[in-house]
Design a protein around this motif. Structure first.
Motif, PDB file in Angstrom:
ATOM      1  N   THR A 187      64.357 119.902  34.266  1.00 53.64           N
ATOM      2  CA  THR A 187      65.289 120.283  35.347  1.00 53.64           C
ATOM      3  C   THR A 187      64.572 120.241  36.697  1.00 53.64           C
ATOM      4  N   ASP A 188      63.278 120.595  36.726  1.00 49.91           N
ATOM      5  CA  ASP A 188      62.506 120.514  37.975  1.00 49.91           C
ATOM      6  C   ASP A 188      62.401 119.058  38.441  1.00 49.91           C
ATOM      7  N   TRP A 189      62.150 118.161  37.488  1.00 49.81           N
ATOM      8  CA  TRP A 189      62.039 116.731  37.799  1.00 49.81           C
ATOM      9  C   TRP A 189      63.350 116.213  38.392  1.00 49.81           C
ATOM     10  N   LYS A 190      64.462 116.651  37.813  1.00 55.69           N
ATOM     11  CA  LYS A 190      65.774 116.187  38.298  1.00 55.69           C
ATOM     12  C   LYS A 190      65.992 116.567  39.765  1.00 55.69           C
ATOM     13  N   GLN A 191      65.406 117.712  40.173  1.00 54.36           N
ATOM     14  CA  GLN A 191      65.555 118.145  41.571  1.00 54.36           C
ATOM     15  C   GLN A 191      64.917 117.142  42.528  1.00 54.36           C
ATOM     16  N   THR A 192      63.981 116.344  42.047  1.00 50.54           N
ATOM     17  CA  THR A 192      63.246 115.415  42.923  1.00 50.54           C
ATOM     18  C   THR A 192      63.915 114.046  43.002  1.00 50.54           C
ATOM     19  N   LEU A 193      64.990 113.848  42.243  1.00 44.37           N
ATOM     20  CA  LEU A 193      65.552 112.503  42.124  1.00 44.37           C
ATOM     21  C   LEU A 193      66.584 112.144  43.189  1.00 44.37           C
ATOM     22  N   GLY A 194      66.872 113.092  44.067  1.00 47.01           N
ATOM     23  CA  GLY A 194      67.797 112.785  45.163  1.00 47.01           C
ATOM     24  C   GLY A 194      69.259 112.814  44.731  1.00 47.01           C
ATOM     25  N   ASN A 195      70.111 112.326  45.613  1.00 44.64           N
ATOM     26  CA  ASN A 195      71.560 112.427  45.391  1.00 44.64           C
ATOM     27  C   ASN A 195      72.093 111.411  44.398  1.00 44.64           C
ATOM     28  N   GLU A 196      71.376 110.312  44.234  1.00 45.87           N
ATOM     29  CA  GLU A 196      71.826 109.297  43.284  1.00 45.87           C
ATOM     30  C   GLU A 196      70.725 109.017  42.287  1.00 45.87           C
ATOM     31  N   TRP A 197      71.065 109.120  41.017  1.00 45.43           N
ATOM     32  CA  TRP A 197      70.092 108.792  39.973  1.00 45.43           C
ATOM     33  C   TRP A 197      70.413 107.380  39.493  1.00 45.43           C
ATOM     34  N   ARG A 198      69.584 106.435  39.894  1.00 44.50           N
ATOM     35  CA  ARG A 198      69.880 105.035  39.587  1.00 44.50           C
ATOM     36  C   ARG A 198      68.905 104.446  38.562  1.00 44.50           C
ATOM     37  N   GLN A 199      68.193 105.326  37.847  1.00 49.99           N
ATOM     38  CA  GLN A 199      67.192 104.837  36.889  1.00 49.99           C
ATOM     39  C   GLN A 199      67.768 103.824  35.889  1.00 49.99           C
ATOM     40  N   TYR A 200      69.017 104.046  35.482  1.00 51.20           N
ATOM     41  CA  TYR A 200      69.621 103.159  34.479  1.00 51.20           C
ATOM     42  C   TYR A 200      69.716 101.706  34.976  1.00 51.20           C
ATOM     43  N   GLU A 201      69.719 101.564  36.299  1.00 48.70           N
ATOM     44  CA  GLU A 201      69.820 100.228  36.890  1.00 48.70           C
ATOM     45  C   GLU A 201      68.665  99.338  36.432  1.00 48.70           C
ATOM     46  N   GLU A 202      67.526  99.990  36.132  1.00 50.30           N
ATOM     47  CA  GLU A 202      66.332  99.232  35.756  1.00 50.30           C
ATOM     48  C   GLU A 202      66.401  98.688  34.328  1.00 50.30           C
ATOM     49  N   SER A 203      67.016  99.473  33.432  1.00 49.17           N
ATOM     50  CA  SER A 203      66.988  99.066  32.018  1.00 49.17           C
ATOM     51  C   SER A 203      68.287  98.429  31.525  1.00 49.17           C
ATOM     52  N   PHE A 204      69.407  98.741  32.195  1.00 49.68           N
ATOM     53  CA  PHE A 204      70.699  98.280  31.680  1.00 49.68           C
ATOM     54  C   PHE A 204      70.863  96.750  31.620  1.00 49.68           C
ATOM     55  N   PRO A 205      70.416  95.989  32.640  1.00 46.96           N
ATOM     56  CA  PRO A 205      70.614  94.535  32.534  1.00 46.96           C
ATOM     57  C   PRO A 205      69.963  93.955  31.275  1.00 46.96           C
ATOM     58  N   LYS A 206      68.779  94.444  30.967  1.00 49.59           N
ATOM     59  CA  LYS A 206      68.065  93.956  29.779  1.00 49.59           C
ATOM     60  C   LYS A 206      68.775  94.429  28.504  1.00 49.59           C
ATOM     61  N   LEU A 207      69.255  95.668  28.511  1.00 53.10           N
ATOM     62  CA  LEU A 207      69.964  96.200  27.341  1.00 53.10           C
ATOM     63  C   LEU A 207      71.298  95.494  27.133  1.00 53.10           C
ATOM     64  N   GLN A 208      71.911  95.080  28.229  1.00 56.51           N
ATOM     65  CA  GLN A 208      73.194  94.392  28.127  1.00 56.51           C
ATOM     66  C   GLN A 208      73.027  93.085  27.347  1.00 56.51           C
ATOM     67  N   GLN A 209      71.849  92.486  27.478  1.00 59.25           N
ATOM     68  CA  GLN A 209      71.591  91.219  26.780  1.00 59.25           C
ATOM     69  C   GLN A 209      71.004  91.441  25.387  1.00 59.25           C
ATOM     70  N   LEU A 258      77.324 102.239  37.399  1.00 57.43           N
ATOM     71  CA  LEU A 258      76.190 101.604  36.698  1.00 57.43           C
ATOM     72  C   LEU A 258      76.600 101.134  35.304  1.00 57.43           C
ATOM     73  N   ILE A 259      77.669 101.750  34.767  1.00 58.93           N
ATOM     74  CA  ILE A 259      78.148 101.347  33.434  1.00 58.93           C
ATOM     75  C   ILE A 259      78.560  99.874  33.439  1.00 58.93           C
ATOM     76  N   GLU A 260      78.947  99.367  34.614  1.00 56.66           N
ATOM     77  CA  GLU A 260      79.286  97.939  34.748  1.00 56.66           C
ATOM     78  C   GLU A 260      78.152  97.046  34.226  1.00 56.66           C
ATOM     79  N   LEU A 261      76.925  97.526  34.374  1.00 58.30           N
ATOM     80  CA  LEU A 261      75.756  96.718  34.003  1.00 58.30           C
ATOM     81  C   LEU A 261      75.623  96.510  32.499  1.00 58.30           C
TER      82      LEU A 261
END
Length: 344
Positions: free
Chosen positions: A223-245, A264-267
């Protein structure tokens, strides 16, 4: 796969009864040993199954009653890892932990969860899902003094996981889920070899396969880590294109009370999406309407026949009363949206 529209499930663990282990802790000592422990675990599994069934959960699991921890319990059964030779490592760049050491070739002398899965299968006609740790998350909770290469160790674990997964499938498991919270942290590795090792783990399986990528249990370090991630959590953007394939059928993500932009679910268009509609980091029980709202937002980006409502992560650290309330809310929220979709 599921004949039910919006079939509900949990991401993993449910609280353990106080007679099995100390409750509301992520990892606690068993209160029995030997045959008594086996009996106690099976009793707890039945209780967990009954709670899921009573709440109307469609795809059930063992609630992880038979394991102390989603990663280490699997690793404990492998050769080549010494639990007495411990080293301190940084876990997902968030906190330090004393972890076992890889001291030789890793192998699986015998199946780990297959008997537990057979026991669950014998007690329900519902679809069952079984969770295993993913290769990258396994290497992240160890000190490797043997292979000295994260990638090499991940490939070895992928082979071992594949052996276990094939036996779980043969035991009647319908969905095998690999837990990969590390996918939200080590983006270069995910794309270099993380998804590839995951595909090695599912090789030859005919049952459905899932990958669960979350921001972690509701423990302070997470939960402390989540406080540092800002208003948008876009981590999934990094892995989803590869997972989509990839050949993975289902991708599980954390949506309730998170800052994950739904688009991001679009990815992962084309995949079945397990949408976390229950926050596991709070004791506040969602209303069915809050759950329904999360699902409606997700439906803008995923077809209804590919949406599986779920929890953000495991609920082991919560009380049984809270977990029960959250299961009910998940079920009732899914029912609201199901009725809307079917026009009833």
């Amino acid at each position: 796969m599921s004949k039910i529209l919006l079939p509900t499930s949990t991401a993993g663990s449910l609280p353990k009864p106080s007679w099995l282990a100390e409750p509301e802790k992520l990892w606690s000592e068993w209160k029995f040993e030997g045959d008594e422990l086996l009996q106690a675990k099976q009793d707890a599994l039945l209780v967990s199954l009954a709670e899921q069934t009573h709440a109307g959960i469609d795809i059930v699991s063992d609630g992880e009653q038979t394991r102390q921890h989603f990663v280490t319990t699997f690793i404990e059964h492998l050769d080549g890892v010494d639990f007495n030779q411990r080293e301190t490592v940084r876990i997902r760049n968030r906190y330090d932990a004393s972890v076992p050491s890889v001291v030789g070739e890793v192998s699986r002398p015998k199946s780990v969860f297959v008997d537990d899965a057979k026991f669950l299968r014998a007690h329900t006609d519902k679809l069952i899902k079984w969770a295993l740790p993913g290769p990258m998350t396994m290497i992240d909770t160890l000190y490797d003094g043997h292979y000295k290469s994260r990638e090499k160790l991940a490939w070895e674990f992928a082979k071992i996981l594949n052996e276990e997964a094939r036996e779980l499938e043969a035991a009647g498991v319908d969905i095998i889920q690999f837990d990969e919270p590390a996918f939200n942290v080590f983006f270069d590795e995910v794309n270099d070899w993380g998804v590839a090792t995951l595909e090695r783990a599912i090789e030859g399986l005919k049952c459905q396969t899932a990958v669960h990528i979350c921001y972690g249990y509701g423990i302070k370090a997470n939960t402390d880590w989540k406080q540092t991630l800002g208003n948008e959590w876009r981590q999934y953007e990094e892995s989803f294109p590869k997972l989509q394939q990839s050949k993975i059928d289902i991708v599980s993500l954390e949506c309730q009370n998170s800052h994950v932009p739904m688009d991001l679910i679009e990815l992962i268009r084309g995949k079945t999406v397990m949408v976390g509609a229950i926050d596991v980091a709070t004791n506040q029980i969602e209303t069915p309407e809050q759950v329904a709202d999360t699902l409606r937002k997700a439906l803008q980006f995923v077809d209804a026949d590919k949406l599986y409502p779920s929890t953000n992560c495991g609920m082991a650290p919560l009380s049984r009363t809270v977990a029960r309330g959250k299961l009910n809310a998940l079920s009732e929220g899914a029912a609201i949206v199901r009725r809307e979709l079917l026009g009833k």
